[in-house]
Design an enzyme around this catalytic site. Structure first.
Site, PDB file in Angstrom:
ATOM      1  N   ASP A  20       0.850  -1.183   0.000  1.00  0.00           N
ATOM      2  CA  ASP A  20       0.000   0.000   0.000  1.00  0.00           C
ATOM      3  C   ASP A  20       0.888   1.235   0.000  1.00  0.00           C
ATOM      4  OD1 ASP A  20      -1.882   1.946   0.193  1.00  0.00           O
ATOM      5  OD2 ASP A  20      -2.917   1.109   1.941  1.00  0.00           O
ATOM      6  N   ARG A  54       0.337   4.276  -0.626  1.00  0.00           N
ATOM      7  CA  ARG A  54      -0.271   5.601  -0.417  1.00  0.00           C
ATOM      8  C   ARG A  54       0.353   6.348   0.766  1.00  0.00           C
ATOM      9  NH1 ARG A  54      -6.485   3.943  -0.036  1.00  0.00           N
ATOM     10  NH2 ARG A  54      -5.455   2.173   0.910  1.00  0.00           N
TER      11      ARG A  54
END
Ligand SMILES: [Zn+2]
Length: 189
Positions: free
Chosen positions: A120, A122
């Site tokens: 992930d 982000r």
């Protein structure tokens, strides 16, 4: 930098919408200024064109967004909407990751890693700067199952309390959620 706001009439109710821009990127801020809550409800939402525009039932992104918007129309709060498909890796990589999952029967973490990405990747710097720009205060009720979001806001000095919207999931979406729990450490509702 915050733009001036406009009012949108939506199926959920009236929403005030603002654009926020900083060096790291941009987002939309949807809110209901008519109801003041302290601490405010906040959802930091990453766009998902498949469920939000194409009606995909493989994930619950669209449902999560609708519920959060319904909640802020009734009870106040903020939804920060980021255009970041495929966890910020873009549409092409999102499709590639799903293709790898479908072909090999693997989870999203394995698919992202197979493509050379972090599970992930982000970051939440845009959302954090947007929250600071609107002067939201230190405490937030954050609507998330993602421990990375909580950690990012925590690190930025926010006092985070997690809230859930009690979303019922069908078998297909529950399987998607169970997979995120297993491979990305997402939390239960
Ligand atoms: Zn989705």
């Amino acid at each position: 930098m915050l733009s001036s706001s406009i009012e949108l009439t939506t199926e959920h109710g009236a929403l005030l919408v603002q654009h926020f821009w900083c060096q790291d990127g941009e987002c939309l801020i949807a809110s209901n200024p008519k109801v003041e809550t302290s601490p405010p409800f906040v959802r930091i939402h990453s766009s998902c064109v498949f469920s939000e525009s194409l009606g995909s039932m493989d994930c619950d992104c669209s449902l999560q967004l609708s519920r959060a918007l319904e909640k802020i129309c009734k009870e106040g709060g903020y939804v920060l909407y980021r255009f970041e498909e495929g966890r910020g890796t873009g549409l092409k990589n999102k499709i590639e990751a799903i293709r790898v999952q479908q072909r090999d029967g693997v989870d999203t973490r394995t698919a992202f890693e197979a493509l050379g990405f972090q599970p992930d990747p982000r970051t939440y710097s845009v959302a954090i700067k947007a929250l600071e720009a609107i002067g939201i205060g230190q405490e937030v009720l954050l609507n998330t199952n993602n421990p990375n979001k909580i950690a990012a806001l925590d690190k930025a000095g926010f006092v985070v309390k997690r809230v859930n919207l009690g979303i019922e999931r069908d078998r297909r979406v529950q399987a998607y959620f169970d997979q995120k729990k297993a491979c990305l450490g997402h939390m239960d509702d």
